[in-house]
Design an enzyme around this catalytic site. Structure first.
Site, mmCIF file in Angstrom:
data_model
loop_
_atom_site.group_PDB
_atom_site.id
_atom_site.type_symbol
_atom_site.label_atom_id
_atom_site.label_comp_id
_atom_site.label_asym_id
_atom_site.label_seq_id
_atom_site.Cartn_x
_atom_site.Cartn_y
_atom_site.Cartn_z
ATOM 1 N N GLU A 92 0.823 -1.219 0.000
ATOM 2 C CA GLU A 92 0.000 0.000 0.000
ATOM 3 C C GLU A 92 0.856 1.269 0.000
ATOM 4 O OE1 GLU A 92 -2.821 0.254 3.216
ATOM 5 O OE2 GLU A 92 -3.889 1.922 2.275
ATOM 6 N N LYS A 276 -7.292 -0.714 11.604
ATOM 7 C CA LYS A 276 -6.661 -1.088 10.322
ATOM 8 C C LYS A 276 -5.479 -0.157 10.053
ATOM 9 C CE LYS A 276 -6.043 -1.061 5.638
ATOM 10 N NZ LYS A 276 -5.235 -0.103 4.845
ATOM 11 N N ASP A 292 4.391 -14.371 11.732
ATOM 12 C CA ASP A 292 3.035 -14.819 11.386
ATOM 13 C C ASP A 292 2.057 -13.650 11.579
ATOM 14 O OD1 ASP A 292 0.475 -15.917 11.407
ATOM 15 O OD2 ASP A 292 1.111 -17.765 12.401
ATOM 16 N N HIS A 390 -2.280 10.658 0.466
ATOM 17 C CA HIS A 390 -2.319 9.254 0.046
ATOM 18 C C HIS A 390 -2.393 9.149 -1.473
ATOM 19 C CE1 HIS A 390 -3.159 4.993 0.232
ATOM 20 N NE2 HIS A 390 -4.237 5.189 -0.525
HETATM 21 C C1 HMG Z 1 1.746 10.829 2.915
HETATM 22 C C2 HMG Z 1 2.189 11.974 3.805
HETATM 23 C C3 HMG Z 1 3.382 11.500 4.657
HETATM 24 C C4 HMG Z 1 2.638 13.140 2.936
HETATM 25 O O1 HMG Z 1 2.815 14.277 3.733
HETATM 26 P P1 HMG Z 1 3.449 15.618 3.170
HETATM 27 O O2 HMG Z 1 3.129 16.695 4.121
HETATM 28 O O3 HMG Z 1 3.076 15.786 1.753
HETATM 29 O O4 HMG Z 1 4.986 15.244 3.253
HETATM 30 P P2 HMG Z 1 6.298 16.090 2.986
HETATM 31 O O5 HMG Z 1 6.599 16.021 1.520
HETATM 32 O O6 HMG Z 1 6.241 17.436 3.644
HETATM 33 O O7 HMG Z 1 7.377 15.169 3.758
HETATM 34 C C5 HMG Z 1 7.382 15.055 5.169
HETATM 35 C C6 HMG Z 1 8.055 13.741 5.536
HETATM 36 O O8 HMG Z 1 7.203 12.650 5.152
HETATM 37 C C7 HMG Z 1 8.013 11.579 4.635
HETATM 38 N N1 HMG Z 1 7.692 11.432 3.202
HETATM 39 C C8 HMG Z 1 6.825 12.145 2.484
HETATM 40 N N2 HMG Z 1 6.768 11.702 1.214
HETATM 41 C C9 HMG Z 1 7.651 10.690 1.120
HETATM 42 C C10 HMG Z 1 8.043 9.821 0.066
HETATM 43 N N3 HMG Z 1 7.509 9.931 -1.162
HETATM 44 N N4 HMG Z 1 8.938 8.877 0.325
HETATM 45 C C11 HMG Z 1 9.475 8.741 1.558
HETATM 46 N N5 HMG Z 1 9.153 9.551 2.595
HETATM 47 C C12 HMG Z 1 8.243 10.501 2.386
HETATM 48 C C13 HMG Z 1 9.462 11.983 4.835
HETATM 49 O O9 HMG Z 1 9.904 11.544 6.095
HETATM 50 C C14 HMG Z 1 9.360 13.485 4.806
HETATM 51 O O10 HMG Z 1 10.418 14.096 5.499
HETATM 52 P P3 HMG Z 1 11.770 14.471 4.661
HETATM 53 O O11 HMG Z 1 12.275 13.187 4.083
HETATM 54 O O12 HMG Z 1 11.344 15.425 3.597
HETATM 55 O O13 HMG Z 1 12.674 15.050 5.699
HETATM 56 C C15 HMG Z 1 1.040 12.472 4.751
HETATM 57 O O14 HMG Z 1 0.025 13.009 3.963
HETATM 58 C C16 HMG Z 1 0.474 11.381 5.613
HETATM 59 O O15 HMG Z 1 1.053 10.988 6.610
HETATM 60 N N6 HMG Z 1 -0.739 10.903 5.269
HETATM 61 C C17 HMG Z 1 -1.374 9.758 5.925
HETATM 62 C C18 HMG Z 1 -1.138 8.563 5.062
HETATM 63 C C19 HMG Z 1 -1.731 7.286 5.605
HETATM 64 O O16 HMG Z 1 -2.215 7.204 6.710
HETATM 65 N N7 HMG Z 1 -1.677 6.260 4.773
HETATM 66 C C20 HMG Z 1 -2.231 4.981 5.068
HETATM 67 C C21 HMG Z 1 -3.197 4.603 3.994
HETATM 68 S S1 HMG Z 1 -4.851 5.149 4.368
HETATM 69 C C22 HMG Z 1 -5.470 3.813 5.296
HETATM 70 O O17 HMG Z 1 -5.335 2.710 4.862
HETATM 71 C C23 HMG Z 1 -5.909 3.878 6.736
HETATM 72 C C24 HMG Z 1 -6.840 4.927 7.277
HETATM 73 C C25 HMG Z 1 -6.343 6.300 6.958
HETATM 74 O O18 HMG Z 1 -8.120 4.794 6.760
HETATM 75 C C26 HMG Z 1 -6.817 4.693 8.787
HETATM 76 C C27 HMG Z 1 -7.769 5.577 9.549
HETATM 77 O O19 HMG Z 1 -8.815 5.982 9.005
HETATM 78 O O20 HMG Z 1 -7.470 5.809 10.764
HETATM 79 N N1 NDP Z 2 -2.480 -20.294 15.982
HETATM 80 C C1 NDP Z 2 -1.243 -19.971 15.570
HETATM 81 O O1 NDP Z 2 -0.866 -18.809 15.587
HETATM 82 C C2 NDP Z 2 -0.320 -21.054 15.094
HETATM 83 C C3 NDP Z 2 0.894 -20.706 14.546
HETATM 84 N N2 NDP Z 2 1.787 -21.672 14.144
HETATM 85 C C4 NDP Z 2 3.091 -21.365 13.554
HETATM 86 O O2 NDP Z 2 4.096 -21.669 14.539
HETATM 87 C C5 NDP Z 2 5.328 -21.050 14.188
HETATM 88 C C6 NDP Z 2 5.989 -20.440 15.399
HETATM 89 O O3 NDP Z 2 6.162 -21.423 16.389
HETATM 90 P P1 NDP Z 2 7.448 -21.395 17.338
HETATM 91 O O4 NDP Z 2 7.169 -22.264 18.482
HETATM 92 O O5 NDP Z 2 7.823 -19.988 17.599
HETATM 93 O O6 NDP Z 2 8.554 -21.961 16.354
HETATM 94 P P2 NDP Z 2 9.564 -23.157 16.423
HETATM 95 O O7 NDP Z 2 9.014 -24.378 17.026
HETATM 96 O O8 NDP Z 2 10.125 -23.247 15.045
HETATM 97 O O9 NDP Z 2 10.694 -22.536 17.365
HETATM 98 C C7 NDP Z 2 10.601 -22.509 18.756
HETATM 99 C C8 NDP Z 2 11.705 -23.389 19.343
HETATM 100 O O10 NDP Z 2 12.988 -22.827 19.061
HETATM 101 C C9 NDP Z 2 13.911 -23.242 20.056
HETATM 102 N N3 NDP Z 2 14.701 -22.068 20.471
HETATM 103 C C10 NDP Z 2 16.019 -21.859 20.197
HETATM 104 N N4 NDP Z 2 16.421 -20.669 20.680
HETATM 105 C C11 NDP Z 2 15.374 -20.104 21.294
HETATM 106 C C12 NDP Z 2 15.165 -18.864 21.991
HETATM 107 N N5 NDP Z 2 16.149 -17.959 22.169
HETATM 108 N N6 NDP Z 2 13.939 -18.583 22.461
HETATM 109 C C13 NDP Z 2 12.914 -19.440 22.288
HETATM 110 N N7 NDP Z 2 13.039 -20.637 21.654
HETATM 111 C C14 NDP Z 2 14.266 -20.968 21.150
HETATM 112 C C15 NDP Z 2 13.087 -23.806 21.214
HETATM 113 O O11 NDP Z 2 13.284 -25.164 21.451
HETATM 114 P P3 NDP Z 2 13.783 -26.413 20.537
HETATM 115 O O12 NDP Z 2 15.133 -26.056 19.989
HETATM 116 O O13 NDP Z 2 13.809 -27.525 21.497
HETATM 117 O O14 NDP Z 2 12.761 -26.636 19.458
HETATM 118 C C16 NDP Z 2 11.639 -23.484 20.841
HETATM 119 O O15 NDP Z 2 10.717 -24.417 21.247
HETATM 120 C C17 NDP Z 2 4.972 -19.996 13.152
HETATM 121 O O16 NDP Z 2 5.397 -20.470 11.891
HETATM 122 C C18 NDP Z 2 3.450 -19.964 13.188
HETATM 123 O O17 NDP Z 2 2.942 -19.576 11.926
HETATM 124 C C19 NDP Z 2 1.517 -23.009 14.314
HETATM 125 C C20 NDP Z 2 0.319 -23.404 14.850
HETATM 126 C C21 NDP Z 2 -0.711 -22.472 15.246
#
Ligand code: HMG
Ligand code: NDP
Length: 434
Positions: A92, A276, A292, A390
């Site tokens: 997006e 969202k 995940d 946007h």
């Molecule tokens: C889009 C802006 C940032 C523009 O805002 P602007 O005022 O036109 O930006 P600007 O040109 O003055 O730039 C300000 C800063 O924005 C960044 N920036 C600006 N443009 C760029 C670019 N092209 N590439 C990379 N960075 C960019 C960058 O950090 C920049 O600083 P600088 O780099 O100049 O020091 C602003 O209008 C904004 O924040 N809008 C909101 C956008 C948004 O929320 N998008 C999500 C999609 S909508 C949605 O899905 C969800 C929603 C909205 O429905 C959720 C809700 O309802 O709560």
């Molecule tokens: N409802 C849900 O969300 C579900 C999600 N999943 C999936 O499960 C996966 C994640 O499961 P997860 O248990 O995290 O993955 P893994 O089983 O791959 O890894 C966890 C294992 O890694 C080992 N491990 C090594 N180092 C560490 C550490 N520093 N900290 C913790 N554990 C360590 C541990 O033991 P050991 O070495 O003995 O294995 C641990 O059990 C994702 O892919 C997810 O999509 C699966 C089922 C349901």
């Protein structure tokens, strides 16, 4: 602590001059250099050839290819006094720009502050076929220590790292469509894992013993995605002057943002869109790090509905001195081991880019991006509306849809924005006009 070196590693500069205007290859080079990444890491961030088909074939079933998505970087993030360049995989437009912009504004108030509880996940063991649910609950609780010990014998690695099953809870459902039921919850510290596989294995292992203890029948043995013991909190404090626009005082903008959030707190229709917008920031980090996102989404929305009425995950208020204060609180079951986090080379490179060393650190940064994204949406909605910012960025997508390639993409995008008509029809006209 500002940009001080961490543990001997030079600090990252998340504010790179002219980043937005660079070509992708130069931008990647600048990002990799700022984060001190080697060539292999930089190559993995490009995505080109990073995920071998043979590895992909080992990750899921019936593999026929790989699905590509843009990977961007949010700049300017200052989280708990440390700078981060945050990778975001998302389709997006305006999401990465909005996060970067709000992170830039947030620096004026010291950036984001985050904290995270211990990484405790829940596994549920459903017991049916009983007639005395409260007696069953008491019987399970009487065996708490034995059950914890047995669960921990399942995952020696986790226990050796300081994790493992830490306790149990028992929920009673005296009435249900299938009679009385109790549900045993295992509370498991999963350390740096997302933890699903780890806790599911424990739950399945304990099931026979739970049947013996209760005299009932165990049905489900599975984790809960409502990870309400694994909560991340992010907050930000914005001085009103940072919100000044050409036509509005920052204090008015802040007030508008509070009013906009108020609707999300009381109205599920608005809360769904508001949340969202938060997930616009969170999901791309979750995807970029190989985590995940369905689990994170499920946890977020279940938590948003925990009072019985679906509501906002954030709050926005104005402090006595006029500072705008935003907070986000939600479950964040993210791992840096396990799942695809270790198998996908770009996910590994994303973690290296942020220099993540613990799952809790990743959870905190991800929450900060979610809060920034919500701030961007509320700020836009309380001032000029969402469409100007946007659609200006979406215009390039529209130009591509209309058939523009190469230099024509930016030319057509600029023309349709200037014309105030960001539509495919207008883009086709502009394309044909050359
Ligand atoms: C889009 C802006 C940032 C523009 O805002 P602007 O005022 O036109 O930006 P600007 O040109 O003055 O730039 C300000 C800063 O924005 C960044 N920036 C600006 N443009 C760029 C670019 N092209 N590439 C990379 N960075 C960019 C960058 O950090 C920049 O600083 P600088 O780099 O100049 O020091 C602003 O209008 C904004 O924040 N809008 C909101 C956008 C948004 O929320 N998008 C999500 C999609 S909508 C949605 O899905 C969800 C929603 C909205 O429905 C959720 C809700 O309802 O709560
Ligand atoms: N409802 C849900 O969300 C579900 C999600 N999943 C999936 O499960 C996966 C994640 O499961 P997860 O248990 O995290 O993955 P893994 O089983 O791959 O890894 C966890 C294992 O890694 C080992 N491990 C090594 N180092 C560490 C550490 N520093 N900290 C913790 N554990 C360590 C541990 O033991 P050991 O070495 O003995 O294995 C641990 O059990 C994702 O892919 C997810 O999509 C699966 C089922 C349901």
């Amino acid at each position: 602590m500002s940009q001080a070196a961490q543990g001997g590693t030079p600090a990252v500069n998340s504010r790179i001059e002219g980043l937005r205007d660079m070509e992708p290859v130069d931008r990647r080079r600048a990002i990799a250099a700022a984060a001190g990444m080697d060539q292999a890491g930089e190559a993995a961030l490009s995505g080109e050839g990073a995920l071998a088909l043979s590895v992909a074939n080992g990750m899921i079933e019936n593999v026929i290819g790989k699905f590509e998505m843009p990977l961007g970087v949010a700049a300017n993030f200052l989280v708990n006094g440390r700078d981060y360049l945050v990778p975001m995989a998302v389709e997006e437009p305006s999401v990465v720009a909005a996060a970067s912009y709000m992170a830039k504004l947030a620096r004026q108030g010291g950036g984001f502050t985050v904290s995270c509880t211990a990484p405790i996940m829940r596994a549920q063991i459903q017991v049916i076929g009983i007639s005395d649910p409260y007696g069953t609950r008491a019987a399970i609780l009487a065996h708490e220590e034995e059950l914890i010990e047995q669960a921990n014998s399942r995952d020696v690695v986790l226990v050796s790292l300081g994790g493992g099953c830490k306790g149990i809870e028992v929920e009673v459902f005296p009435e249900s469509a299938i009679g009385p039921m109790v549900v045993l919850h295992l509370l498991v510290d999963v350390r740096d894992a997302m933890g699903a596989n780890a806790v599911n294995s424990m739950a399945e292992m304990l099931a026979p013993r739970v049947e013996e203890i209760t005299g009932g029948k165990v049905r489900l043995r599975i984790l809960s995605n409502l990870a309400d013991r694994r909560i991340v909190t992010a907050s930000v404090r914005i001085p009103p002057s940072a919100l000044d626009t050409k036509t509005l005082k920052g204090a008015e903008v802040a007030q508008g943002m509070v009013e906009a959030c108020t609707l999300a707190m009381i109205d599920p229709y608005r809360a769904a869109t508001h949340n969202k917008g938060i997930m616009n920031g969170i999901d791309p980090v979750v995807v970029a790090t190989g985590n995940d996102w369905r689990a994170i989404e499920a946890g977020a929305h279940a938590y948003a509905a925990r009072s019985g009425r679906y509501s906002s995950l954030t709050t926005w208020e104005i402090a006595k001195d006029g500072t705008l204060v935003g907070t986000l609180e939600m479950p964040m079951a993210l791992g840096i081991v396990g799942g695809a986090t270790r198998t996908h080379p770009t996910a590994q490179a994303s973690l290296r880019l942020m220099r993540i060393t613990t799952a809790r650190e990743l959870a905190g940064i991800t929450a900060a991006v979610g809060l920034a994204q919500n701030m961007a949406a509320l700020r836009a909605l309380s001032t000029e509306g969402i469409q100007r910012g946007h659609m200006a960025l979406h215009a390039r997508n529209i130009a591509i849809t209309a058939g523009a390639v190469g230099a024509d993409i930016d030319r057509v995008a600029k023309a349709i924005v200037a014309a105030g008509d960001v539509s495919v029809g207008r883009a086709k006209q502009e394309l044909e006009s050359t």
